[in-house]
Design a protein around this motif. Structure first.
Motif, PDB file in Angstrom:
ATOM      1  N   ASP A 183      10.799  17.195  16.486  1.00 49.21           N
ATOM      2  CA  ASP A 183      10.890  18.067  17.357  1.00 49.21           C
ATOM      3  C   ASP A 183      12.080  19.261  16.741  1.00 49.21           C
ATOM      4  OD1 ASP A 183       8.761  17.198  18.735  1.00 49.21           O
ATOM      5  OD2 ASP A 183       9.901  16.619  20.587  1.00 49.21           O
ATOM      6  N   GLU A 186      10.308  21.145  13.991  1.00 52.45           N
ATOM      7  CA  GLU A 186       9.156  22.185  14.412  1.00 52.45           C
ATOM      8  C   GLU A 186       9.795  23.292  15.534  1.00 52.45           C
ATOM      9  OE1 GLU A 186       6.412  19.005  16.532  1.00 52.45           O
ATOM     10  OE2 GLU A 186       5.908  18.547  14.428  1.00 52.45           O
ATOM     11  N   ARG A 189      10.402  25.565  12.759  1.00 49.28           N
ATOM     12  CA  ARG A 189       9.748  26.543  11.840  1.00 49.28           C
ATOM     13  C   ARG A 189       8.942  27.715  13.155  1.00 49.28           C
ATOM     14  NH1 ARG A 189       6.581  21.184  10.363  1.00 49.28           N
ATOM     15  NH2 ARG A 189       8.293  21.609   8.573  1.00 49.28           N
ATOM     16  N   ILE A 190       8.770  27.150  14.029  1.00 48.60           N
ATOM     17  CA  ILE A 190       8.924  28.384  15.517  1.00 48.60           C
ATOM     18  C   ILE A 190       9.340  29.329  15.671  1.00 48.60           C
ATOM     19  CG2 ILE A 190       8.239  28.432  18.090  1.00 48.60           C
ATOM     20  CD1 ILE A 190       6.561  25.667  17.543  1.00 48.60           C
ATOM     21  N   ASP A 191      10.816  29.072  15.129  1.00 41.18           N
ATOM     22  CA  ASP A 191      11.480  29.870  15.424  1.00 41.18           C
ATOM     23  C   ASP A 191      11.657  31.114  14.390  1.00 41.18           C
ATOM     24  OD1 ASP A 191      12.303  29.512  17.611  1.00 41.18           O
ATOM     25  OD2 ASP A 191      14.255  28.166  17.442  1.00 41.18           O
ATOM     26  N   GLY A 192      10.424  30.566  13.291  1.00 43.28           N
ATOM     27  CA  GLY A 192      10.950  31.239  12.203  1.00 43.28           C
ATOM     28  C   GLY A 192      11.756  31.310  11.282  1.00 43.28           C
ATOM     29  N   LEU A 193      12.162  30.166  10.269  1.00 45.32           N
ATOM     30  CA  LEU A 193      12.911  28.941   9.777  1.00 45.32           C
ATOM     31  C   LEU A 193      11.999  29.278   8.721  1.00 45.32           C
ATOM     32  CD1 LEU A 193      14.919  29.298  11.845  1.00 45.32           C
ATOM     33  CD2 LEU A 193      16.845  28.016  10.844  1.00 45.32           C
TER      34      LEU A 193
ATOM     35  N   ARG B  47      -0.234  22.486  20.321  1.00 46.40           N
ATOM     36  CA  ARG B  47       0.624  21.534  18.991  1.00 46.40           C
ATOM     37  C   ARG B  47      -0.942  22.686  17.855  1.00 46.40           C
ATOM     38  NH1 ARG B  47       4.278  18.203  17.045  1.00 46.40           N
ATOM     39  NH2 ARG B  47       3.374  18.315  15.811  1.00 46.40           N
ATOM     40  N   ALA B  50       0.346  26.228  19.107  1.00 49.12           N
ATOM     41  CA  ALA B  50       2.040  26.508  18.300  1.00 49.12           C
ATOM     42  C   ALA B  50       1.318  26.585  16.841  1.00 49.12           C
ATOM     43  CB  ALA B  50       3.177  25.402  18.512  1.00 49.12           C
ATOM     44  N   LEU B  52       1.456  24.075  14.784  1.00 43.22           N
ATOM     45  CA  LEU B  52       1.841  22.560  14.054  1.00 43.22           C
ATOM     46  C   LEU B  52       0.991  22.166  13.337  1.00 43.22           C
ATOM     47  CD1 LEU B  52       5.014  22.075  17.067  1.00 43.22           C
ATOM     48  CD2 LEU B  52       5.503  23.189  14.910  1.00 43.22           C
ATOM     49  N   PRO B  72       3.681  29.235  12.689  1.00 40.62           N
ATOM     50  CA  PRO B  72       3.894  29.567  14.028  1.00 40.62           C
ATOM     51  C   PRO B  72       4.904  30.789  14.160  1.00 40.62           C
ATOM     52  CG  PRO B  72       3.938  27.288  13.412  1.00 40.62           C
ATOM     53  CD  PRO B  72       3.796  28.421  11.897  1.00 40.62           C
ATOM     54  N   LYS B  73       5.723  30.967  13.390  1.00 39.89           N
ATOM     55  CA  LYS B  73       6.674  32.148  13.707  1.00 39.89           C
ATOM     56  C   LYS B  73       5.710  33.449  13.899  1.00 39.89           C
ATOM     57  CE  LYS B  73       7.927  32.754   8.981  1.00 39.89           C
ATOM     58  NZ  LYS B  73       7.580  33.009   7.767  1.00 39.89           N
ATOM     59  N   ILE B  77       4.971  33.356  20.044  1.00 40.55           N
ATOM     60  CA  ILE B  77       4.986  31.941  20.367  1.00 40.55           C
ATOM     61  C   ILE B  77       6.328  31.381  20.661  1.00 40.55           C
ATOM     62  CG2 ILE B  77       2.690  31.211  20.804  1.00 40.55           C
ATOM     63  CD1 ILE B  77       3.783  28.911  18.792  1.00 40.55           C
ATOM     64  N   MET B  79       8.533  27.479  21.987  1.00 42.97           N
ATOM     65  CA  MET B  79       8.124  26.148  22.467  1.00 42.97           C
ATOM     66  C   MET B  79       9.388  25.455  22.921  1.00 42.97           C
ATOM     67  SD  MET B  79       5.413  24.019  20.299  1.00 42.97           S
ATOM     68  CE  MET B  79       5.185  21.835  21.711  1.00 42.97           C
ATOM     69  N   PHE B  81       9.779  21.372  24.475  1.00 41.52           N
ATOM     70  CA  PHE B  81       9.586  20.364  23.454  1.00 41.52           C
ATOM     71  C   PHE B  81      10.250  18.960  24.900  1.00 41.52           C
ATOM     72  CE2 PHE B  81      10.168  23.119  19.271  1.00 41.52           C
ATOM     73  CZ  PHE B  81       8.968  21.715  18.795  1.00 41.52           C
TER      74      PHE B  81
END
Lengths: 292, 351
Positions: A183, A186, A189-193, B47, B50, B52, B72-73, B77, B79, B81
């Motif tokens: 998590d 991930e 990753r979502i935060d753009g790194l 997921r 997102a 992922l 994802p970025k 969006i 997320m 967790f």
């Protein structure tokens, strides 16, 4: 009755410790004996090293722990000998660079093998692990031939290249990265790194205890390495400390008192490294314990 | 803010298909809750949205843009967790600001944004703390703050309350709902708790085995369940299911009672009649169930009674002051318009 007399019985009762005396049983005695023996086995070589470094040459083969005439002439001699500084610096350069490289490369590979799913991942991991089964003695000749071909003999690179990455370190780091929840990765990753940023800013700080342990292992291993530096170096200026120290004396006699003096001095950096990193190691053990 | 659409989404792991082509439209600013038992595919759907995981086939559209091939970025969006995923080595401020690391905002703007989010979440005093110094609810708030700070088009929540204790869960439930009313972003929320789904959602998506069973407002899925699965899943205690057959233009129950319910089916067609415990009570009227009371559960203002009949136990609600005794034979009844009739073979609602 004065107040003091009045409260006396109470305070007496409070102060009296009537915790039952722990019975000393045989098991406990045996345990202490074993620990004591272990302690002696650990301390004796160090004690003899220091004792020998304080002896005159004729006393060296006398097993007495306390020298008859302790002196620090050996220390003055070693420290005034210019070669010792060269060797010390060589060892330091090699140990530090190798340690940094291991911390970076081992954890990069360990992280990749742990957190990415790609074909052949398992085979690569097994291949890396299986190199642990090949003894250094077997590798020394191929390394030497390789160094000769590439012109690496008698250079820092030549001394360092076999140890810049280790299978053990990769394994250790891979196992520790398993404890980092997916998590976290991930979320980053979502935060753009990007993947390299995630490894450096998220995963690496979370495995600091393992990095500290790895740093200590690698530093000590390279600081005390003997066979390969002995083979790959020719000139006295390129010697590392262990190789240099072993050259004290001549064909007829080995100057043990000087070797032990050098050895005693050379343990200082390893002590410093350990003192710096031990906090993290203990922290690591505690963390592992809490996680259950 | 943006709307979101899923079209024929399929996800396969090797040969196992876990999502069988689901489709859904979510309006801008809507709070949609995915609910279902473990393994129903709700988290997988999240997921996939997102980014992922990659969809095997189908389309995901966010704000009118197909995002299947975007990282994802780049999907706009954020997320939250289940285990918060807040970094133990960073302070609350750094954790909340983490989502802005890659943004081109100036340092001052970033700080202002973090302060604003911390203010909304009531965490201004905690910004200098590390996660280990926070309670479970506060950690959850940090995780939400990190998602909010980027002001994404769509918020994704993956069972964010399941690690909290019951009291805190109720509190956070309310806070998230208030937050949604305040910021108005589209929210997709995954949970296995039907109470969470009912209390928070604008619309509920009920999933089972990789299929969507029903999509509707909480009132719709409660009052008009599409099938027996939804009927049992939503509402606690679960809906009672009685077997019956179509007969004489009505419905014949196991108790022998023929109910005046018109169904467009041949005589003898097997059906399942569902009745919620709160609609079922001892009294006069069509006798749905007859049998002895086996257990009583007093709740104060009312009492739940378990009645054994036809080899099963049904739950009914009785008056809190004078409930029937254990062992007492009771006749349970319900208003006809509260009954749900399902096809016994397919489980789909007939009425």
């Amino acid at each position: 009755m004065s107040i003091a007399e009045e409260i006396r019985p109470t305070t007496d009762a409070l102060l009296k410790t009537d915790a039952p005396k722990k019975p000393t049983n045989m098991g406990q005695i045996l345990r202490w004996m074993l620990l004591f023996l272990g302690g002696v086995a650990m301390v004796m070589p160090i004690a003899y090293m220091i004792s020998t470094s304080l002896k005159w040459p004729h006393e060296v083969y006398n097993l007495k722990l306390i020298p008859d005439e302790p002196h620090i002439e050996n220390y003055t001699y070693v420290l005034e000998d210019g070669r010792f500084y060269w060797w010390f610096v060589n060892s330091m350069i090699i140990a530090v660079i190798t340690t940094v490289c291991n911390v970076i490369f081992d954890s990069l590979v360990g992280y990749t093998l742990c957190k990415f799913r790609f074909p052949g991942r398992y085979i690569i991991f097994i291949a890396i692990l299986s190199t642990l089964m090949i003894p250094t003695e077997m590798l020394v000749i191929p390394w030497y031939l390789m160094s000769q071909q590439f012109g690496w003999l008698d250079t820092y690179w030549g001394i360092m290249f076999p140890g810049l990455m280790t299978a053990f370190g990769t394994f250790l780091m891979k196992q520790f990265f398993e404890t980092v929840p997916d998590d976290f990765i991930e979320a980053a990753r979502i935060d753009g790194l990007n993947e390299l940023q995630i490894w450096w800013t998220v995963a690496m700080p979370l495995v600091k205890p393992a990095l500290a342990a790895l740093a200590i292992f690698v530093f000590l291993g390279n600081w005390t390495a003997f066979i390969w530096p002995l083979i790959v170096t020719n000139s006295v200026e390129m010697y590392t400390l262990p190789v240099g120290l072993s050259s004290f004396g001549d064909e007829a006699d080995v100057a043990w008192e000087l070797i032990m003096t050098g050895a005693a001095i050379s343990t200082i950096p390893t002590l410093i490294v350990f003192l710096i990193f031990q906090r993290y190691i203990i922290q690591g053990v505690v963390m592992a314990g809490l996680k259950g | 803010m943006a709307d979101l659409a899923i079209r024929n989404l399929v996800k396969r792991y090797d040969k196992t298909e876990v999502l069988h082509g689901i489709s859904l439209d979510v309006e801008d600013g809507e709070f949609v809750v995915f609910v279902g038992p473990s393994g129903c595919g709700k988290s997988t759907t999240l997921r996939l949205i997102a980014g992922l995981e990659d969809a095997t086939s189908g389309e995901i559209v966010i704000g009118g843009r197909v995002v299947n091939n975007l990282e994802p970025k780049d999907r706009d969006i954020a997320m939250v967790f289940q285990n918060y995923a807040i970094y133990p080595h960073m302070t609350v401020r750094k954790n909340i600001g983490f989502g802005l690391r890659t943004s081109k905002m100036s340092k001052a703007d970033k700080d202002a944004r973090i302060d604003e989010v911390a203010g909304i979440l009531g965490m201004t005093d905690l910004l200098a703390r590390k996660p280990s110094q926070l309670s479970g609810g506060q950690r959850q708030r940090v995780a939400i703050g990190r998602a909010m700070v980027r002001d994404p088009a769509v918020f994704l929540f993956d069972e964010p309350l399941s690690n909290l204790d019951a009291q805190l869960r109720t509190q956070m439930r309310l806070e998230i709902k208030k937050l949604h009313q305040r910021v108005g972003n589209t929210i997709i929320f995954v949970t296995h708790d039907q109470v969470e789904a009912m209390t928070m959602a604008d619309r509920i998506v009920i999933m089972k085995d990789g299929h969507i069973q029903q999509v509707g407002t909480p009132a719709e899925v409660y009052h008009k369940p599409a099938n027996t699965f939804v009927a049992r899943f939503i509402g606690a205690p679960s809906m009672n299911m009685l077997s019956g057959t179509v007969a004489q233009g009505g419905l014949r129950l196991g108790s022998g009672e023929v109910l005046d319910l018109r169904l467009d089916a041949a005589d003898g067609y097997p059906v399942t009649v569902g009745v919620r415990p709160e609609d079922l009570h001892p009294g006069d009227g069509p006798a749905l169930v007859r049998g002895p009371v086996t257990v009583r559960e007093p709740l104060g203002h009312e009492t739940l009674i378990y009645v054994g009949a036809e080899g099963q136990e049904v739950i009914a609600k009785a008056d809190g002051r004078t409930p029937p005794e254990v062992g007492e034979e009771v006749t349970l009844t319900a208003a006809l318009d509260t009954l749900h009739v399902f096809d016994a073979a397919t489980g789909n609602a007939l009425r």
